[in-house]
Design a protein around this motif. Structure first.
Motif, PDB file in Angstrom:
ATOM      1  N   SER A 135       1.161   4.592  -4.277  1.00 50.70           N
ATOM      2  CA  SER A 135      -0.102   4.124  -5.003  1.00 50.70           C
ATOM      3  C   SER A 135      -0.326   5.189  -6.064  1.00 50.70           C
ATOM      4  CB  SER A 135      -1.360   4.197  -3.967  1.00 50.70           C
ATOM      5  OG  SER A 135      -1.299   5.209  -3.167  1.00 50.70           O
ATOM      6  N   THR A 136       0.035   6.311  -5.978  1.00 49.09           N
ATOM      7  CA  THR A 136      -0.073   7.388  -7.189  1.00 49.09           C
ATOM      8  C   THR A 136       0.800   7.157  -8.258  1.00 49.09           C
ATOM      9  OG1 THR A 136       0.955   8.962  -5.796  1.00 49.09           O
ATOM     10  CG2 THR A 136      -1.220   9.298  -5.839  1.00 49.09           C
ATOM     11  N   ASN A 137       1.979   6.743  -7.767  1.00 49.45           N
ATOM     12  CA  ASN A 137       3.003   6.671  -8.908  1.00 49.45           C
ATOM     13  C   ASN A 137       3.001   5.334  -9.676  1.00 49.45           C
ATOM     14  OD1 ASN A 137       4.410   9.161  -9.081  1.00 49.45           O
ATOM     15  ND2 ASN A 137       4.551   8.933  -6.797  1.00 49.45           N
ATOM     16  N   SER A 138       2.366   4.246  -9.029  1.00 48.32           N
ATOM     17  CA  SER A 138       2.728   3.002  -9.566  1.00 48.32           C
ATOM     18  C   SER A 138       1.713   2.758 -10.824  1.00 48.32           C
ATOM     19  CB  SER A 138       1.722   1.793  -8.769  1.00 48.32           C
ATOM     20  OG  SER A 138       2.701   1.787  -7.605  1.00 48.32           O
ATOM     21  N   PRO A 139       2.365   2.748 -12.074  1.00 49.91           N
ATOM     22  CA  PRO A 139       1.935   2.886 -13.130  1.00 49.91           C
ATOM     23  C   PRO A 139       0.456   1.922 -13.596  1.00 49.91           C
ATOM     24  CG  PRO A 139       4.239   2.268 -13.453  1.00 49.91           C
ATOM     25  CD  PRO A 139       3.797   2.396 -12.004  1.00 49.91           C
ATOM     26  N   SER A 140       0.695   0.871 -13.138  1.00 45.51           N
ATOM     27  CA  SER A 140      -0.509  -0.167 -13.358  1.00 45.51           C
ATOM     28  C   SER A 140      -1.466  -0.035 -12.357  1.00 45.51           C
ATOM     29  CB  SER A 140       0.114  -1.675 -13.413  1.00 45.51           C
ATOM     30  OG  SER A 140       0.643  -1.691 -12.168  1.00 45.51           O
ATOM     31  N   ASN A 141      -1.294   0.938 -11.566  1.00 46.19           N
ATOM     32  CA  ASN A 141      -2.065   1.142 -10.257  1.00 46.19           C
ATOM     33  C   ASN A 141      -2.469   0.039  -9.369  1.00 46.19           C
ATOM     34  OD1 ASN A 141      -3.932   2.150  -8.333  1.00 46.19           O
ATOM     35  ND2 ASN A 141      -5.405   2.845  -9.842  1.00 46.19           N
TER      36      ASN A 141
ATOM     37  N   ARG B 263      -2.259  -1.069  -6.657  1.00 48.71           N
ATOM     38  CA  ARG B 263      -3.116  -1.366  -5.441  1.00 48.71           C
ATOM     39  C   ARG B 263      -4.491  -2.002  -5.851  1.00 48.71           C
ATOM     40  NH1 ARG B 263      -3.478   0.897  -0.314  1.00 48.71           N
ATOM     41  NH2 ARG B 263      -1.984   2.521  -0.435  1.00 48.71           N
ATOM     42  N   ILE B 264      -4.734  -1.467  -7.025  1.00 44.37           N
ATOM     43  CA  ILE B 264      -6.286  -2.142  -7.587  1.00 44.37           C
ATOM     44  C   ILE B 264      -5.869  -3.519  -8.039  1.00 44.37           C
ATOM     45  CG2 ILE B 264      -7.818  -2.130  -9.375  1.00 44.37           C
ATOM     46  CD1 ILE B 264      -7.866   1.008  -8.864  1.00 44.37           C
ATOM     47  N   SER B 265      -4.344  -3.518  -8.714  1.00 48.22           N
ATOM     48  CA  SER B 265      -4.320  -4.799  -9.164  1.00 48.22           C
ATOM     49  C   SER B 265      -3.552  -6.203  -8.215  1.00 48.22           C
ATOM     50  CB  SER B 265      -3.129  -4.767 -10.377  1.00 48.22           C
ATOM     51  OG  SER B 265      -2.009  -4.034  -9.978  1.00 48.22           O
ATOM     52  N   GLY B 266      -3.714  -5.325  -7.055  1.00 48.88           N
ATOM     53  CA  GLY B 266      -3.376  -6.210  -5.875  1.00 48.88           C
ATOM     54  C   GLY B 266      -1.765  -6.558  -5.770  1.00 48.88           C
ATOM     55  N   ASN B 267      -0.970  -5.858  -5.974  1.00 48.74           N
ATOM     56  CA  ASN B 267       0.581  -6.039  -5.577  1.00 48.74           C
ATOM     57  C   ASN B 267       0.967  -5.258  -4.674  1.00 48.74           C
ATOM     58  OD1 ASN B 267      -0.051  -7.367  -7.983  1.00 48.74           O
ATOM     59  ND2 ASN B 267       0.952  -5.661  -9.354  1.00 48.74           N
ATOM     60  N   LEU B 268       0.349  -4.497  -3.760  1.00 44.52           N
ATOM     61  CA  LEU B 268       0.783  -3.721  -2.506  1.00 44.52           C
ATOM     62  C   LEU B 268       0.043  -4.450  -1.513  1.00 44.52           C
ATOM     63  CD1 LEU B 268       0.843  -0.004  -3.904  1.00 44.52           C
ATOM     64  CD2 LEU B 268       2.759  -1.573  -3.940  1.00 44.52           C
ATOM     65  N   HIS B 269       0.794  -4.580  -0.438  1.00 46.10           N
ATOM     66  CA  HIS B 269       0.205  -5.493   0.678  1.00 46.10           C
ATOM     67  C   HIS B 269       0.825  -4.652   1.998  1.00 46.10           C
ATOM     68  CE1 HIS B 269      -0.135  -8.342  -2.248  1.00 46.10           C
ATOM     69  NE2 HIS B 269       0.956  -8.340  -2.772  1.00 46.10           N
ATOM     70  N   THR B 270      -0.452  -4.316   2.576  1.00 45.91           N
ATOM     71  CA  THR B 270      -0.117  -3.442   3.980  1.00 45.91           C
ATOM     72  C   THR B 270      -0.664  -4.180   5.036  1.00 45.91           C
ATOM     73  OG1 THR B 270      -2.215  -2.037   3.605  1.00 45.91           O
ATOM     74  CG2 THR B 270       0.041  -0.759   2.913  1.00 45.91           C
ATOM     75  N   SER B 271      -0.183  -3.839   6.215  1.00 42.85           N
ATOM     76  CA  SER B 271      -0.810  -4.532   7.240  1.00 42.85           C
ATOM     77  C   SER B 271      -2.340  -4.837   7.418  1.00 42.85           C
ATOM     78  CB  SER B 271       0.064  -4.347   8.691  1.00 42.85           C
ATOM     79  OG  SER B 271      -0.559  -2.986   9.015  1.00 42.85           O
ATOM     80  N   ASN B 272      -2.918  -3.995   7.100  1.00 45.32           N
ATOM     81  CA  ASN B 272      -4.262  -4.074   6.995  1.00 45.32           C
ATOM     82  C   ASN B 272      -5.233  -4.909   5.874  1.00 45.32           C
ATOM     83  OD1 ASN B 272      -3.888  -1.913   5.547  1.00 45.32           O
ATOM     84  ND2 ASN B 272      -4.844  -0.568   6.822  1.00 45.32           N
ATOM     85  N   THR B 273      -3.965  -5.296   4.792  1.00 44.72           N
ATOM     86  CA  THR B 273      -4.737  -6.213   3.836  1.00 44.72           C
ATOM     87  C   THR B 273      -4.393  -7.807   4.140  1.00 44.72           C
ATOM     88  OG1 THR B 273      -2.510  -6.289   2.667  1.00 44.72           O
ATOM     89  CG2 THR B 273      -4.096  -4.441   1.832  1.00 44.72           C
TER      90      THR B 273
ATOM     91  N   LYS C 294       5.472  -5.842 -12.897  1.00 45.39           N
ATOM     92  CA  LYS C 294       6.313  -5.116 -13.917  1.00 45.39           C
ATOM     93  C   LYS C 294       7.471  -4.214 -13.368  1.00 45.39           C
ATOM     94  CE  LYS C 294       2.261  -3.527 -16.652  1.00 45.39           C
ATOM     95  NZ  LYS C 294       1.480  -2.343 -16.925  1.00 45.39           N
ATOM     96  N   GLU C 295       8.560  -4.012 -14.187  1.00 49.90           N
ATOM     97  CA  GLU C 295       9.615  -3.458 -13.704  1.00 49.90           C
ATOM     98  C   GLU C 295       9.451  -1.840 -13.299  1.00 49.90           C
ATOM     99  OE1 GLU C 295      11.503  -3.839 -17.404  1.00 49.90           O
ATOM    100  OE2 GLU C 295      12.063  -5.951 -17.044  1.00 49.90           O
ATOM    101  N   SER C 296       8.526  -1.299 -13.840  1.00 51.50           N
ATOM    102  CA  SER C 296       7.963   0.142 -13.465  1.00 51.50           C
ATOM    103  C   SER C 296       7.613   0.097 -12.117  1.00 51.50           C
ATOM    104  CB  SER C 296       7.035   0.535 -14.545  1.00 51.50           C
ATOM    105  OG  SER C 296       6.044  -0.105 -14.516  1.00 51.50           O
ATOM    106  N   GLU C 297       6.958  -0.833 -11.481  1.00 47.64           N
ATOM    107  CA  GLU C 297       6.586  -1.002 -10.177  1.00 47.64           C
ATOM    108  C   GLU C 297       7.797  -0.720  -9.242  1.00 47.64           C
ATOM    109  OE1 GLU C 297       3.104  -3.809  -9.252  1.00 47.64           O
ATOM    110  OE2 GLU C 297       3.490  -4.176 -11.554  1.00 47.64           O
ATOM    111  N   ILE C 298       8.862  -1.538  -9.684  1.00 48.52           N
ATOM    112  CA  ILE C 298      10.281  -1.531  -8.656  1.00 48.52           C
ATOM    113  C   ILE C 298      10.685  -0.176  -8.696  1.00 48.52           C
ATOM    114  CG2 ILE C 298      12.326  -2.732  -8.430  1.00 48.52           C
ATOM    115  CD1 ILE C 298      11.305  -5.178 -10.028  1.00 48.52           C
ATOM    116  N   GLN C 299      10.641   0.377  -9.836  1.00 46.47           N
ATOM    117  CA  GLN C 299      11.268   1.952  -9.972  1.00 46.47           C
ATOM    118  C   GLN C 299      10.671   2.698  -9.170  1.00 46.47           C
ATOM    119  OE1 GLN C 299      10.387   1.608 -14.366  1.00 46.47           O
ATOM    120  NE2 GLN C 299      12.809   2.320 -14.697  1.00 46.47           N
ATOM    121  N   THR C 300       9.254   2.439  -9.069  1.00 50.93           N
ATOM    122  CA  THR C 300       8.331   3.562  -8.278  1.00 50.93           C
ATOM    123  C   THR C 300       8.661   3.151  -6.841  1.00 50.93           C
ATOM    124  OG1 THR C 300       6.743   3.581  -9.893  1.00 50.93           O
ATOM    125  CG2 THR C 300       6.134   3.885  -7.599  1.00 50.93           C
ATOM    126  N   ALA C 301       8.828   1.845  -6.380  1.00 56.45           N
ATOM    127  CA  ALA C 301       9.202   1.408  -5.032  1.00 56.45           C
ATOM    128  C   ALA C 301      10.693   2.184  -4.430  1.00 56.45           C
ATOM    129  CB  ALA C 301       9.404   0.099  -5.003  1.00 56.45           C
TER     130      ALA C 301
END
Ligand code: FDA
Length: 509
Positions: free
Chosen positions: A16-22, A24-34, A66-73
């Motif tokens: 969440s800190t390295n995702s350039p488009s943030n 978590r807010i834009s809804g692209n990260l899904h954990t078991s409690n979402t 975005k590709e940058s989110e894959i790089q972060t992952a």
């Protein structure tokens, strides 16, 4: 557990800190409690064998835009020792795009699926999360005389399909999907974005048939469009055993790979409606008119008795719908539906046939079919363009000398463990029965019909070259060694791994 759970927290923090488009807010990260987690997890699982409460679940699903989110992952997963599963269409037969025995995350490319067609250049750039249906639809929107030679089921994703080969009704004319790729973008283990020029010819060779998941994350492909006539002809002729199916299937083996390359006739054998009636369907695409087709059939396969009334002329894109099983007149919009309509529990295996199988031996298959309820044997003819391409042009080696490919498929509805075991046992017995009649040394198999019975990497520790060669040669023949070489160069620490990934050579000390 405490250590691993804090490691997981650290990983999530890293994401969440390295995702350039943030994200978590834009809804692209899904954990078991979402609430979106379960939706995304199940959305493209095609084989229900791998969708139950005991199936290992990912720590996180990311649906990058975005590709940058894959790089972060990639960078966070490496740092915190998590595995990555990349998913495009989720059709992997053994669920390798969304399952792992090690702690893992899923990168689901569902949001990366733009397609841009350049008719002047006769190419298209396709993002790896697109489906075949989306590609066919987009090409047809722009042109009536262009198409692309890839698989039959529209919900298949191009990330897995192209990187494993990919064939459909035009393979005899134009080869595999992977034979028609001219460039690609991939993110490597160090998070670098590389196109063909930057990745070099070895890696570009490896990802066209060697399975993308061993080498990095493919983000887009550049494909070469092919020419199709404005009118094509299709037919499906059904024959039961009483109507001479065995003799016709037997005869087909002598002609199907030698027909004019505009003509593709596959056979689907099934026990119709589970009613103990074996039926062979001769299912065909001809890149031309009915008149021409009938005259070719009269010369090459008169035994089938094809008549003009069995044939329907249509546009190429309508033939895509026809082969996907949609009724005549369906809207092309169905091609945009990413959900495969017919999800079930299934197990499949594949073979390549080099010598015709006798009628008696075919009857042995029919006998076994009567023991099961929902079974198919799909026989796809080779020859034509497939025989002109050398075995080592790309990692997919099954070229000249192969009459046809067989896919055996058993499906079932009751997912209870004992019932599932019974069906898997049945298909393994059928596979054993077929061994004298199919390719040998190696007994070849098609990577996109993934089969973990052929062998798998060690759960713990490295897998040696000779261990992996057992299944590697079945899928890739002489190309396996070069794949291991490429892997050793681009991912020597084997970060991108799964049950059947290409292992690197051990590091020289
Ligand atoms: P999925 O997302 O499950 O990926 C498959 C493999 O590729 C996994 O290992 C995954 O990690 C990896 N991968 C996916 N995207 C990647 C990326 N961007 N970068 C790196 N690795 C990536 N085949 C055929 O040749 N002709 C056909 O007509 C059909 N028809 C068909 C129908 C149905 C209903 C099914 C279930 C399957 C087929 N297939 C097929 C087989 C199909 O080609 C094969 O399962 C493909 O690998 C599916 O690709 P997906 O992207 O959908 O799968």
């Amino acid at each position: 557990w405490a250590t691993s759970s804090s490691n997981h927290e650290n990983f999530l923090h890293c994401m969440s800190t390295n995702s350039p488009s943030n994200s978590r807010i834009s809804g692209n990260l899904h954990t078991s409690n979402t609430s979106s987690y379960s939706y995304f997890l199940k959305s493209s699982i095609q084989n229900l064998r791998f969708s139950n409460t005991t199936t290992p679940k990912p720590l996180l699903i990311t649906t990058p835009i975005k590709e940058s989110e894959i790089q972060t992952a990639i960078l966070c997963s490496r740092k915190h020792d998590l595995q990555i599963r990349v998913r495009s269409g989720g059709h992997d037969y053994e669920g390798l795009s969304y399952l792992s025995d090690e702690p893992f995350i899923i990168i689901d490319l569902v949001n990366l699926r733009s397609i841009s067609v350049d008719l002047e250049d006769e190419t298209a750039w396709v993002q790896a999360g697109a489906t075949l249906g989306e590609i066919y639809y987009t090409i047809a929107e722009k042109s009536k005389i262009h198409g692309f030679p890839a698989g039959i089921c529209p919900s298949v994703g191009v990330g897995g399909h192209f990187s494993g080969g990919g064939f459909g009704t035009m393979l005899r004319k134009y080869g595999l999907a992977a034979d028609n790729i001219v460039d690609a973008y991939l993110i490597d283990v160090n998070g670098r974005i590389l196109n063909r020029e930057l990745m070099g010819e070895d890696l570009f060779w490896a990802i066209r048939g060697g399975g993308g998941a061993s080498f990095g994350i493919i983000i887009s492909w550049k494909i070469k469009l092919v020419h199709v006539p404005p009118t094509v002809t299709v037919f499906s002729v059904h024959k039961t055993l009483e109507h001479g199916a065995t003799k016709l299937v037997h005869r087909w083996q002598y002609i199907a790979d030698k027909l004019n390359e505009d003509l593709f006739i596959r056979i689907i054998i099934e026990d119709v409606g589970g009613e103990k009636t074996i039926q062979a369907t001769f299912n065909s695409l001809f890149l031309g008119s009915t008149n021409k087709l009938i005259s070719q059939m009269n010369k090459s396969f008169p035994e089938l008795g094809l008549q003009a009334k069995d044939c329907t002329e249509m546009s190429w894109i309508e033939s895509v719908l026809y082969f996907a099983g949609y009724p005549n007149g369906s809207s092309l919009d169905v091609l945009l539906d990413r959900t495969h309509q017919d999800k079930s529990f299934f197990k499949a295996k594949s073979d390549f046939v080099k010598e015709p199988i006798s009628e008696i031996e075919l009857e042995g298959v029919w006998k076994r079919f009567l023991e099961e309820e929902i079974v198919f044997m799909i026989m796809d003819p080779y020859g034509g363009r497939m025989s002109e391409i050398s075995e080592s042009e790309i990692p997919f080696p099954h070229r000249e000398g192969n009459l046809y490919n067989i896919q055996y498929l058993v499906k079932w509805i009751d997912g209870e463990i004992r019932a599932s075991k019974k069906h898997v046992h049945w298909i393994r017995r059928l596979y054993r029965y077929m061994s004298p009649y199919v390719s040998k040394s190696p007994r070849a198999a098609y990577l996109n019909y993934r089969d973990l019975d052929l062998g798998r990497n060690n759960k713990v520790g490295n897998t040696s070259y000779s261990q992996a060669r057992v299944w590697g040669r079945k899928y890739f023949k002489i190309n396996f060694k070069r794949l291991v070489q490429v892997k050793s160069n681009v991912d020597p620490e084997n970060f991108f791994r799964n049950e059947q990934s290409i292992p690197p050579f051990p590091a020289l000390r």
